[in-house]
Design a protein around this motif. Structure first.
Motif, PDB file in Angstrom:
ATOM      1  N   ASP B 130       1.063  -1.474  -0.002  1.00 38.85           N
ATOM      2  CA  ASP B 130      -0.150  -0.071   0.063  1.00 38.85           C
ATOM      3  C   ASP B 130       0.782   1.246   0.064  1.00 38.85           C
ATOM      4  O   ASP B 130       1.815   1.378   0.880  1.00 38.85           O
ATOM      5  CB  ASP B 130      -0.844  -0.020   1.038  1.00 38.85           C
ATOM      6  N   LEU B 131       0.782   1.992  -0.925  1.00 44.67           N
ATOM      7  CA  LEU B 131       1.717   3.265  -1.277  1.00 44.67           C
ATOM      8  C   LEU B 131       1.132   4.547  -0.280  1.00 44.67           C
ATOM      9  O   LEU B 131       1.955   5.625  -0.460  1.00 44.67           O
ATOM     10  CB  LEU B 131       1.797   3.435  -2.480  1.00 44.67           C
ATOM     11  N   THR B 132       0.143   4.245   0.263  1.00 44.42           N
ATOM     12  CA  THR B 132      -0.435   5.507   1.057  1.00 44.42           C
ATOM     13  C   THR B 132       0.854   6.014   2.254  1.00 44.42           C
ATOM     14  O   THR B 132       0.889   6.957   2.275  1.00 44.42           O
ATOM     15  CB  THR B 132      -1.341   5.003   1.996  1.00 44.42           C
ATOM     16  N   ALA B 133       1.565   4.985   2.814  1.00 42.63           N
ATOM     17  CA  ALA B 133       2.449   5.250   3.681  1.00 42.63           C
ATOM     18  C   ALA B 133       3.722   6.085   3.223  1.00 42.63           C
ATOM     19  O   ALA B 133       4.427   6.846   3.864  1.00 42.63           O
ATOM     20  CB  ALA B 133       3.104   4.076   4.252  1.00 42.63           C
ATOM     21  N   PHE B 134       3.838   5.999   1.797  1.00 42.10           N
ATOM     22  CA  PHE B 134       4.960   6.816   1.164  1.00 42.10           C
ATOM     23  C   PHE B 134       4.459   8.209   0.665  1.00 42.10           C
ATOM     24  O   PHE B 134       5.216   8.856   0.258  1.00 42.10           O
ATOM     25  CB  PHE B 134       5.426   6.090   0.087  1.00 42.10           C
ATOM     26  N   GLY B 135       3.222   8.365   0.953  1.00 39.71           N
ATOM     27  CA  GLY B 135       2.735   9.699   0.473  1.00 39.71           C
ATOM     28  C   GLY B 135       2.021   9.819  -0.891  1.00 39.71           C
ATOM     29  O   GLY B 135       1.957  10.605  -1.576  1.00 39.71           O
ATOM     30  N   ALA B 136       1.504   8.543  -1.497  1.00 42.08           N
ATOM     31  CA  ALA B 136       1.085   8.481  -2.783  1.00 42.08           C
ATOM     32  C   ALA B 136      -0.268   9.394  -3.110  1.00 42.08           C
ATOM     33  O   ALA B 136      -0.534   9.601  -4.181  1.00 42.08           O
ATOM     34  CB  ALA B 136       0.955   7.027  -3.341  1.00 42.08           C
ATOM     35  N   ALA B 137      -0.795   9.440  -1.862  1.00 42.65           N
ATOM     36  CA  ALA B 137      -2.048  10.319  -2.035  1.00 42.65           C
ATOM     37  C   ALA B 137      -2.003  11.522  -2.512  1.00 42.65           C
ATOM     38  O   ALA B 137      -2.944  12.299  -3.235  1.00 42.65           O
ATOM     39  CB  ALA B 137      -2.789  10.356  -0.608  1.00 42.65           C
ATOM     40  N   GLU B 138      -0.729  12.083  -2.529  1.00 48.31           N
ATOM     41  CA  GLU B 138      -0.302  13.516  -2.987  1.00 48.31           C
ATOM     42  C   GLU B 138      -0.833  13.333  -4.605  1.00 48.31           C
ATOM     43  O   GLU B 138      -0.512  14.422  -5.232  1.00 48.31           O
ATOM     44  CB  GLU B 138       0.840  14.008  -2.750  1.00 48.31           C
ATOM     45  N   SER B 139      -0.409  12.169  -5.033  1.00 44.04           N
ATOM     46  CA  SER B 139      -0.342  12.215  -6.506  1.00 44.04           C
ATOM     47  C   SER B 139      -1.812  12.095  -7.065  1.00 44.04           C
ATOM     48  O   SER B 139      -2.089  12.230  -8.410  1.00 44.04           O
ATOM     49  CB  SER B 139       0.257  10.874  -6.833  1.00 44.04           C
ATOM     50  N   LYS B 140      -2.845  12.036  -6.303  1.00 43.85           N
ATOM     51  CA  LYS B 140      -4.298  11.733  -6.518  1.00 43.85           C
ATOM     52  C   LYS B 140      -4.827  12.547  -7.882  1.00 43.85           C
ATOM     53  O   LYS B 140      -5.140  12.514  -8.862  1.00 43.85           O
ATOM     54  CB  LYS B 140      -5.106  11.911  -5.320  1.00 43.85           C
TER      55      LYS B 140
END
Lengths: 315, 454
Positions: B130-140
């Motif tokens: 799950d890439l959420t922990a890496f801050g992937a939500a910023e890419s939304k």
């Protein structure tokens, strides 16, 4: 392939029928009367069956993608002779990955075939010329293993190699390729006739050891058989697809068969993202990949014929 | 093996340096989500940048020809990093190897290219990070909403979108014109009329292949159907008998019964021949479709093709669908998830990389920035009579329903399609019956796999 084999077998059968090897089926063809319209027609059909795809391939290799889909299979396409363009793009694609695959195939086939020939020759020679306990049983096992297709063994072999951490290495393709039960069987049949037991006895009286007899006398007498087994082994490894497919993950280790299949997959499945049609490259690549085999056959055929002749004089 | 060597090297490096920075970096790497220990752990951009300064080798399994170029770019930017791009096979071949390696616990890559419809089959057993922990939500916001929803499965973000396949109608203007179809059909009713006119010229308007579930599901998607649903855990829904799906099915049944569309398989030799020799006047396909024609298979028809939007069910509410496309995911167990994350992000978001994806690897780009880049959007294609075809696909992308979901057993769904619905198409039997059989097969299989079917 079968046609290259027949003279070897039938000549050995004709030479020493007393030995009575039951497993020499083509004996019939040696005694068949020369003229037979039916047989000739049959052979023409068989020749056409084997040659037409090759001729189609040769024509197709000169076509562009459009040409492939708009022209008759056994004629040149109207949009020009593209063979050299195709060859250039095959070798240029992805920084020349085709050349790497060609090299891999040559390596696997070369090393595999040399190993297979050595082992098969030694085994066949031993089966034919030595009495040892368990000979019959071992030979039955050998015969049995001819019946098992290599493809069926691929998955068990994969599990074995996986246990030894050898998958995804060159050895995963080379090691299984050096086992050739059919080659050993062929060498046994051939050695039974080609190596005279009295010749071995006189060598023993002269003080030669068994190894020396094998290396210096046996191998020479067996040369035509060795070339045949070698050719078989090269072709088998060269064309092997399933074993490298499941053994290898690394594109740098692929042989031509797996690499070309990968190109083909790119051409025929949409939706996967990436790629596009590259049929002319797949076809030209296939065409290029059989050329070394054709040359190998033409070249080794000389040895093979001269070996036959030498054998008949000494016989 | 590679993993253990690199981690040993890292340990050695850390010991040699004996610097606190290096030591903490090493510890963070060791306790990454790759080991499944600390799922709540968050990583900052500093952690990622620190990881990129240490000698690391990562492996990426994928099958797009030419991605090595992007890997080279990445390596130039981060000289300590080596990216091994490996093609272990296309689609299902890769998934099979990936599943084997994951099960064996060794030999899996750090990153894998996975088609959107198969993501759930890997997340369902926790095979992806799950890439959420890496801050992937910023890419939304960098991707169209429907596309982001293909990787953001509610429970987690399981990859970066690499490309997309918004659908459109590629058609032969010369054949349309000869048949008296002056404008490409705007609705499915017009499509049937056009099909009849074109059939009179000897061509078919298109083929409905019985071997391509992806395309058929695209038609369902366009009609507003939601045939599949997955809660991310153990509950799925299968709705292949919804009115929307039946509407599509009945329409095709009608066209097939009247002999107005062909039922041959696609991507076969005879299909390519049919495209090149005018047997087919249209191919309703995705944005990755044109490359299969203009790369040479139909060069003799260059200039006579055009791209139009899909025929609509309701012209006042235009809808479209996606077919295909894939993203880059991180495989659980990766020893270097931070570096893998940085590469996945670079590959799919860096402007130079996405431009390569669009122009050199002929993909329909995923990021809005690349989609709207003037040289992409207004790129004229001679094969299509110098039409700016990407604009049609961009409009299509904007009309795609965002809520479309997949099942974690899509391998089976695709396979059983060929034996049910697809077989009905190929054999010319009743499609509704094929649909029922398909639904039944999926429900039965899902139940044996331990899913609750609602």
């Amino acid at each position: 392939m079968t046609s290259t084999l027949n003279p070897t077998r039938s000549s050995s059968a004709a030479k020493k029928p007393a030995h009575g090897n039951r497993a020499v089926p083509p004996r019939k063809s040696a005694i068949t009367p020369r003229k037979s319209g039916l047989l000739t027609a049959l052979m023409v059909c068989v020749a056409a069956y084997f040659l037409l795809p090759l001729i189609w391939l040769a024509f197709a290799a000169t076509k562009s993608d459009t040409g492939l889909f708009t022209s008759f299979g056994f004629a040149f396409a109207s949009d020009g002779f593209k063979l050299f363009d195709n060859i250039a793009s095959v070798f240029a694609y992805q920084d020349g990955v085709f050349l790497k695959w060609l090299g891999n195939t040559a390596l696997y086939a070369g090393v595999g075939a040399i190993g297979a020939t050595l082992l098969a020759t030694a085994a066949g020679y031993a089966f034919a010329k030595y009495e040892f306990p368990g000979r019959k049983a071992l030979f039955s096992v050998l015969l049995g293993s001819i019946m098992v297709p290599l493809t069926a063994l691929a998955v068990p072999t994969y599990l074995l190699f996986s246990g030894m951490q050898l998958t995804n290495t060159m050895w995963a393709v080379i090691l299984p390729s050096i086992i050739s039960p059919f080659g050993a069987y062929l060498m046994r049949v051939y050695a039974a006739d080609a190596v005279d037991t009295s010749l071995m006895e006189s060598a023993r009286i002269d003080g030669a050891g068994e190894l020396r007899i094998f290396w210096q006398i046996g191998l020479r007498l067996l040369a035509p058989g060795i070339v045949t087994v070698f050719l078989f082994a090269v072709v088998a490894t060269w064309n092997n697809y399933f074993l490298p497919l499941i053994m290898l993950n690394n594109g740098d280790l692929f042989p031509l068969t797996v690499g070309l299949a990968q190109w083909q997959a790119t051409s025929t499945s949409g939706g996967g993202g990436g790629g596009g049609a590259m049929f002319s490259m797949v076809i030209t690549g296939s065409f290029v990949s059989i050329i070394p085999l054709i040359f190998l056959f033409l070249y080794l055929q000389r040895y093979w014929q001269s070996g036959l002749a030498a054998g008949s004089v000494k016989g | 093996m590679k993993n253990s060597i690199s981690s040993r090297m890292r340990t050695l490096g850390a010991l040699a340096l004996a610097g606190t920075l290096a030591l903490t970096g090493c510890a963070a790497g060791a306790a990454g989500p790759g080991n499944g220990s600390a799922s709540e752990q968050k990583y900052t951009e500093e952690d990622i940048q620190a990881a990129l300064k240490k000698p690391t080798t990562i492996t990426y399994w994928q099958w797009t020809p030419g991605i090595e170029k992007q890997a080279k770019l990445f390596q130039e930017k981060y000289p300590e990093i080596t990216v091994n791009v490996v093609n272990v096979g296309q689609g299902p071949d890769e998934y099979a190897k990936l599943r084997t390696a994951i099960k064996a616990g060794k030999g899996a890559p750090d990153l894998a290219m996975i088609e959107y419809q198969f993501l759930d089959s890997f997340t369902v057993n926790g095979s992806l990070v799950d890439l959420t922990a890496f801050g992937a939500a910023e890419s939304k916001d960098k991707y169209p909403e429907w596309l982001w929803s293909q990787v953001d499965r509610g429970k987690g973000i399981y990859g970066f979108p690499s490309n997309a396949g918004p659908m459109a109608n590629l058609y032969r203007k010369d054949i349309y014109d000869a048949a008296g179809v002056t404008t490409p059909p705007a609705t499915w009713t017009e499509f049937a009329d056009a099909a009849a006119k074109i059939r009179e010229t000897g061509s078919y308007i298109m083929t409905l292949p019985g071997n391509n579930a992806g395309q058929t599901i695209g038609y369902f998607w366009q009609a507003g159907a939601k045939p599949f649903g997955f809660d991310g855990d153990k509950t799925i829904t299968v709705n292949l008998d919804s009115p929307e799906v039946q509407k599509v099915t009945d329409n095709f049944q009608d066209l097939l019964d009247k002999g107005l569309v062909d039922n041959s398989n696609d991507f076969t030799d005879s299909w390519f021949q049919g495209i090149a020799n005018g047997k087919y006047a249209s191919w309703l396909t995705a944005a990755w479709g044109p490359v299969f024609l203009d790369s040479g298979t139909a060069a003799n028809t260059a200039g006579s093709w055009r791209v139009a939007p899909l025929p609509q069910w309701d012209a006042s509410k235009p809808r479209s669908a996606n077919w295909g496309g894939n993203g880059t995911s991180i495989v659980k167990g990766s020893a270097n998830p931070l570096v893998a994350y940085a590469f996945a992000r670079f590959l799919n978001e860096d402007p130079v990389s996405t431009k390569m994806l669009a122009f050199e690897q002929s993909q329909f780009p995923a990021t809005i920035a690349q989609q709207e880049a003037p040289d992409f959007a207004s790129n004229t294609v001679p094969f299509f009579g110098d039409q700016e075809i990407n604009r049609v696909f961009l409009d299509s992308s904007a009309q795609i329903d965002t809520g479309f979901q997949w099942l974690p057993i899509m391998d089976f769904v695709f396979q059983s399609y060929n034996e049910t619905y697809g077989k009905a198409i190929a054999d010319g039997t009743n499609l509704r019956a094929g649909l029922t059989a398909w639904q039944k097969a999926i429900v039965e299989y899902a139940t044996t796999q331990g899913f609750t079917v609602k």
